[in-house]
Design an enzyme around this catalytic site. Structure first.
Site, PDB file in Angstrom:
ATOM      1  N   HIS A 578      -7.865 -10.355  10.277  1.00  0.00           N
ATOM      2  CA  HIS A 578      -8.849  -9.447  10.854  1.00  0.00           C
ATOM      3  C   HIS A 578      -8.310  -8.754  12.106  1.00  0.00           C
ATOM      4  O   HIS A 578      -8.627  -7.586  12.366  1.00  0.00           O
ATOM      5  CB  HIS A 578     -10.130 -10.209  11.196  1.00  0.00           C
ATOM      6  CG  HIS A 578     -11.069 -10.307  10.040  1.00  0.00           C
ATOM      7  ND1 HIS A 578     -11.996 -11.315   9.915  1.00  0.00           N
ATOM      8  CD2 HIS A 578     -11.225  -9.517   8.954  1.00  0.00           C
ATOM      9  CE1 HIS A 578     -12.685 -11.136   8.799  1.00  0.00           C
ATOM     10  NE2 HIS A 578     -12.232 -10.060   8.205  1.00  0.00           N
ATOM     11  N   GLU A 834      -3.914  -2.736 -10.758  1.00  0.00           N
ATOM     12  CA  GLU A 834      -3.340  -3.723  -9.838  1.00  0.00           C
ATOM     13  C   GLU A 834      -2.528  -4.770 -10.583  1.00  0.00           C
ATOM     14  O   GLU A 834      -1.648  -5.414 -10.012  1.00  0.00           O
ATOM     15  CB  GLU A 834      -4.455  -4.444  -9.073  1.00  0.00           C
ATOM     16  CG  GLU A 834      -5.359  -3.539  -8.286  1.00  0.00           C
ATOM     17  CD  GLU A 834      -6.616  -4.256  -7.831  1.00  0.00           C
ATOM     18  OE1 GLU A 834      -6.628  -4.740  -6.685  1.00  0.00           O
ATOM     19  OE2 GLU A 834      -7.568  -4.336  -8.627  1.00  0.00           O
ATOM     20  N   ASP A 858      -1.436  -4.734  -4.438  1.00  0.00           N
ATOM     21  CA  ASP A 858      -1.479  -5.839  -5.401  1.00  0.00           C
ATOM     22  C   ASP A 858      -0.521  -5.616  -6.562  1.00  0.00           C
ATOM     23  O   ASP A 858       0.074  -6.570  -7.065  1.00  0.00           O
ATOM     24  CB  ASP A 858      -2.907  -6.028  -5.930  1.00  0.00           C
ATOM     25  CG  ASP A 858      -3.703  -7.024  -5.091  1.00  0.00           C
ATOM     26  OD1 ASP A 858      -3.082  -7.875  -4.460  1.00  0.00           O
ATOM     27  OD2 ASP A 858      -4.935  -6.930  -5.070  1.00  0.00           O
ATOM     28  N   CYS A 905      -4.246   4.407  -4.215  1.00  0.00           N
ATOM     29  CA  CYS A 905      -5.050   4.049  -3.046  1.00  0.00           C
ATOM     30  C   CYS A 905      -4.435   2.914  -2.242  1.00  0.00           C
ATOM     31  O   CYS A 905      -5.086   2.336  -1.375  1.00  0.00           O
ATOM     32  CB  CYS A 905      -6.475   3.686  -3.468  1.00  0.00           C
ATOM     33  SG  CYS A 905      -6.585   2.298  -4.611  1.00  0.00           S
TER      34      CYS A 905
END
Length: 971
Positions: A578, A834, A858, A905
């Site tokens: 985070h 992915e 991924d 993306c």
């Protein structure tokens, strides 16, 4: 050295799974008084790094280096599981040899165990053993080898005949304590036996203390029986211990290389007797790993050796042991190489030099571990594990690598912030008073977080800090702390024990991303602890600086004054923590996970921090600093120019259209993305909405959230990814069974299809949020056309068309149920690429889906089998790897054949080097972070489509990602 006793063995154990077995192992070590209970966490952490399965039904669980502080005494406990236990790597285990080691003594037992692994029947016999004595006998069977090294050689001895050479060899063995005077007398009583090729042998079992072999060679030319004497071997024989040496000696004679020992130096003699041919290429490499060639680096070495075109053999350079295959894990481990010892690699045939270069380079690079150079004048050959030297200071003007966490370039002095020390009593006499103190501190901590949320004014910062508020209000956390206080602990001790236990439980999920999330919990805990202990962080300097710290909590990042903080550098952490996410949201360049050496920096040390390349350079020269400043000025110029033209359509220099959209983690950011020039949203991560609530958000809540983004886009398309949780992103109210490898488990569409009601509610909310009249308080005036609200729903982790059809069935049913005027009128349903199988099966999917969007993060991770947050390998998880590019090419070709569009993306979409390649592959849309939109648009305007296609072909023709980047850089 660890030894195995019958009392150390527990028979007939039973376990439901490997977790249960490991818990029993931890309990047995604790019950024996060998470790503290916290050592259990070290056992699980070690298994998370890599399996401790050794072979032949044996696993050797032991703690990490960090958990060694919990070892009270060195020892082992052996647990027998007759029925077997399925280990997390798929192997079946019948015996756990659980090790508590305060230094490197566990390597001794490991090497001892490798001797039993060549026997395929050992696993069955261990399972069937009915006594501790039988188990001990099976595990303790070891091989004693006769000694042969530089000290047992007596080269160039001034002898008059072979008998004097034999006695010289015997005397050398006596000096070394291998034999006594009886051995010397025995050799004096018998003539040496002629072996041929100038070599003789004399031996005896009398007076042998330890088996050994000596070789004595003459100083001057010597003849015996009309043959030039090369040397005389003196063998101290003991059982079968000398058998291996004699076999190698016989092989030497059979190859006709006996004369090669004449006038040879010690290294050559040892090489020939080890089995190295005179025609073999050889090379030395020093082991630099702090704990020697233990299991993990040995696995890396074996892997490199197996990749070579010719067989590679290896031995300890300073011993006379036989060369062994470098492709055999048990053989390599059994070498017992310690830090500082040299390995001698050998190979023959075409490609030998290349093979030796590869394995030696791997050893010098640390075999997957961070290593320090070896200074023979400063350290012993075999330091104990707890003698590991402290980190050496970073050298001046030398780039140091880390993990790129937030893009940007910063030049500023360092401000080093060490983790605050909390001193507090462990015990208190008045539990009621301590509970009141804790409650007051929790309230104050909550007020601090509320203030930070208000200052954040929405966005990801506020979202994550709000999660911290919820953590602080967790009744179970408070209850656990209260129980600790009632048992006599102080408020501080009770609180931190509750925090630490909860954080460790989360970290034990064997997933690096979840381990990083445990940092959030500790961040919350330190906030309250700081209130209780009245500890405040030092004030940062008034001038611009780069913050350097061991690790940093999300609330610490949120407090940063972006007007002064030029960059963030941490010793620990990953790109998905985070704190890293917030650094990106705040636009602060960041490099994380750079290792403990960064904490040796001093305040005021000038740093160049490159958040795109993931490296820092301390104390740069004036020339390097000038070059960095020029790059910074150039970057700022480009950013200013890109910002000025951000609303222009994204096109290449020759007018080829490529849409540039925004990746969003929060619907509140949609308006900001539009202001930055976004032509739509290419990825809305809807899981943040679910993570922000203590229970599943209902239909109305979701509609309101999605509508906020759709309205802000004002007719631009929205690509919303359905809930992508599970595995690395759990929801507290949606428990998922613990998985050995969450990234390959129940996540994304796999998880939501197990709860079709949840998926259906989300799909319904998206459809209704994009209704033509949605968000309008009053009906539009007659004749006024409303802007369309294009909605693109994207399904994550699709592996084949079956999963897509299952979701499509729900969508079709909802379209039939919801009146046309109450739902989206411009809808497309696509998939996120992915999983490699999705790209490989793109032709079958393209016939049914409306679009593809490639998640390169991924896709790269799964294609290369590299965890993108791995502390060592993450830099190799490069989306420009040709295998990933080929999968993108396949996807584009299949989509365009059906008239469908393809977006990207992932992080690769904003990589300045990759943008032309992606366009050249035919990608129609690039979706990047909002801050990157102007720069990506500007990058598109710098090249033509034909040039992009040339770059794509060039990239596809390379063999590695490094070669791709090198080739493109040359252009």
């Amino acid at each position: 050295m660890l030894t195995l006793r019958q009392d150390d063995i527990l028979l007939d154990c039973r376990a439901d799974d490997w977790h249960d077995a490991l818990e029993q192992a931890a309990a047995s070590l604790h019950a024996a008084g060998l470790v503290a209970s916290a050592y259990r966490d070290g056992l699980f952490a070690r298994e998370a790094q890599s399996s401790t399965f050794l072979g032949s039904g044996i696993a050797i669980p032991h703690g990490t280096a960090e958990s060694r502080v919990h070892v009270r005494a060195t020892g082992i406990r052996v647990l027998q599981f007759p029925a077997g236990v399925e280990w997390h790597d798929g192997n079946r285990v019948h015996v756990l040899v659980s090790i508590a080691a305060q230094s490197d003594e566990h390597l001794d037992i490991l090497r001892q165990l490798t001797h039993v692994l060549d026997d395929d029947s050992v696993a069955e016999r261990l399972a069937a053993a009915e006594s501790a004595e039988e188990v001990a006998t099976l595990l303790s069977r070891s091989v004693v080898e006769a000694r042969l090294d530089a000290d047992t050689l007596c080269l160039g001895f001034p002898a008059r005949d072979i008998r004097e050479l034999a006695l010289a060899g015997a005397a050398r063995l006596r000096q070394l304590g291998c034999v006594d005077s009886d051995f010397v007398s025995a050799l004096a009583e018998q003539p040496p036996v002629r072996l041929g090729q100038g070599l003789w042998l004399t031996s005896s079992h009398r007076g042998v203390e330890a088996p050994a072999l000596a070789l004595a060679t003459p100083e001057a030319a010597l003849r015996e029986a009309d043959e030039t004497v090369t040397g005389v071997f003196s063998l101290a024989a003991d059982g079968q211990a000398h058998r291996g040496l004699l076999e190698r000696l016989l092989a030497l004679l059979e190859s006709g290389e006996g004369p090669s020992l004449r006038d040879a130096d010690a290294a050559t003699v040892l090489a020939r007797l080890a089995g190295e041919s005179a025609s073999a290429h050889t090379r030395l490499a020093r082991v630099l790993n702090a704990h020697g060639l233990h299991a993990r680096p040995a696995k890396q070495l074996v892997q490199v050796a197996r990749e070579q075109a010719v067989p590679v053999r290896v031995r300890l350079a300073d011993g006379g042991g036989q060369t062994v295959s470098a492709a055999s894990l048990t053989k390599v481990i059994n070498l017992g190489a310690r830090r500082g010892q040299q390995l001698s690699f050998s190979a023959e045939g075409e490609g030998a030099e290349a093979a030796l270069s590869a394995v030696c380079q791997a050893v010098e690079d640390g075999l997957g571990e961070a290593v320090l150079p070896f200074d023979e004048s400063r350290e012993h050959i075999a330091p104990r594990e707890d003698d590991t030297p402290p980190p050496e200071p970073l050298p001046a003007d030398a780039p140091h690598p880390g993990i790129a966490a937030s893009p940007g370039l910063a030049i500023a002095p360092a401000f080093v912030l060490t983790t605050p020390r909390f001193d507090y009593p462990e015990h208190a006499d008045d539990p009621a008073a301590e509970v009141r103190r804790l409650e007051t501190a929790i309230r104050e901590g909550g007020e601090q977080l509320k203030a930070l949320v208000r200052e954040a004014k929405g966005g990801e910062v506020a979202q994550i800090l709000s999660m911290h508020e919820e953590m602080l209000e967790d009744p179970e956390l408070y209850q656990a702390a209260r129980e600790g206080i009632q048992e006599g602990g102080s408020a501080e001790a009770g609180w931190w024990e509750a925090i630490d236990t909860a954080a460790r439980s989360q970290a034990m999920l064997a997933d690096p991303l979840l381990a990083e999330r445990a940092a959030d919990l500790r961040d919350v805990g330190r906030r309250v602890l700081g209130v209780l202990c009245n500890v405040k962080l030092p004030d940062p300097p008034d001038h611009p600086y780069i913050l350097v710290t061991d690790d940093i909590g999300p609330s610490d990042v949120a407090r940063l004054d972006t007007a002064r903080v030029r960059g963030l550098l941490t010793a620990r952490g990953g790109a998905t923590a985070h704190s890293a996410i917030l650094a990106r949201a705040l636009g602060i360049p960041a490099v994380v996970g750079a290792g403990a050496r960064v904490m040796t920096l001093t305040n005021g040390t000038e740093l160049i921090l490159d958040g795109e390349r993931g490296r820092i350079t301390p104390s740069p020269t004036a020339e390097r600093r000038s070059a960095a400043e020029q790059r910074l000025v150039e970057r700022e110029r480009r950013e200013a120019e890109a910002w000025a033209t951000r609303f222009a359509e994204a096109r290449t220099r020759d007018g080829h259209r490529v849409e540039v959209a925004a990746n969003l983690g929060n619907t509140a950011h949609a308006a900001d993305a539009v202001e930055r020039g976004a032509e739509g949203v290419g990825l809305l991560r809807t899981e943040f909405l679910f993570m922000a609530h203590a229970k599943l958000p209902d239909l109305e809540t979701q509609i309101a959230e999605y509508r906020e983004a759709i309205d802000a886009l004002d007719g631009r398309p929205l690509v919303a990814r359905t809930l992508d949780v599970g595995g690395d992103k759990p929801l507290p109210y949606w428990p998922v069974p613990q998985e050995t490898n969450p990234f390959l488990g129940l996540r994304g569409i796999r998880l939501t299809l197990t709860r079709p009601d949840v998926l259906e509610t989300q799909l319904r909310a998206l459809l209704m949020a994009a209704a033509p009249a949605a968000g309008v308080d009053q009906a539009p005036a007659a004749g006024v056309n409303q802007k369309p609200k294009p909605l693109r729903i994207m399904l994550p982790m699709i592996k084949d068309v079956a999963e897509f059809r299952a979701a499509r069935e729900i969508v079709d049913r909802l379209l039939a149920e919801i009146p046309a005027e109450e739902r989206a009128s411009d809808l497309q349903l696509g998939v996120m690429v992915e999983v490699p199988s999705c790209a490989l099966l793109a032709p079958s999917l393209a016939a049914e889906v409306d679009f593809f969007s490639v998640g390169t993060n991924d896709l790269t991770q799964y294609t290369l089998a590299i965890d993108r947050d791995h502390p060592v390998l993450s830099a190799e998880a490069d989306g420009l790897h040709p295998s990933v590019l080929k999968l993108i090419e396949m996807t584009v070709a299949a989509a365009h054949a059906q008239g469908k569009w393809v977006g990207v993306c992932g992080e690769l979409a904003s990589d300045a080097t990759a943008v032309p390649v992606l366009v050249g592959l035919g990608v129609d849309e690039l979706s990047v972070s909002a801050r990157q939109i102007p720069l990506v648009k500007a990058r598109l305007a710098e090249f033509d489509l034909a040039d992009a296609q040339t770059q794509a072909r060039l990239a596809l023709a390379q063999a590695t990602s490094e070669a791709v980047r090198d080739a493109l850089e040359v252009r």
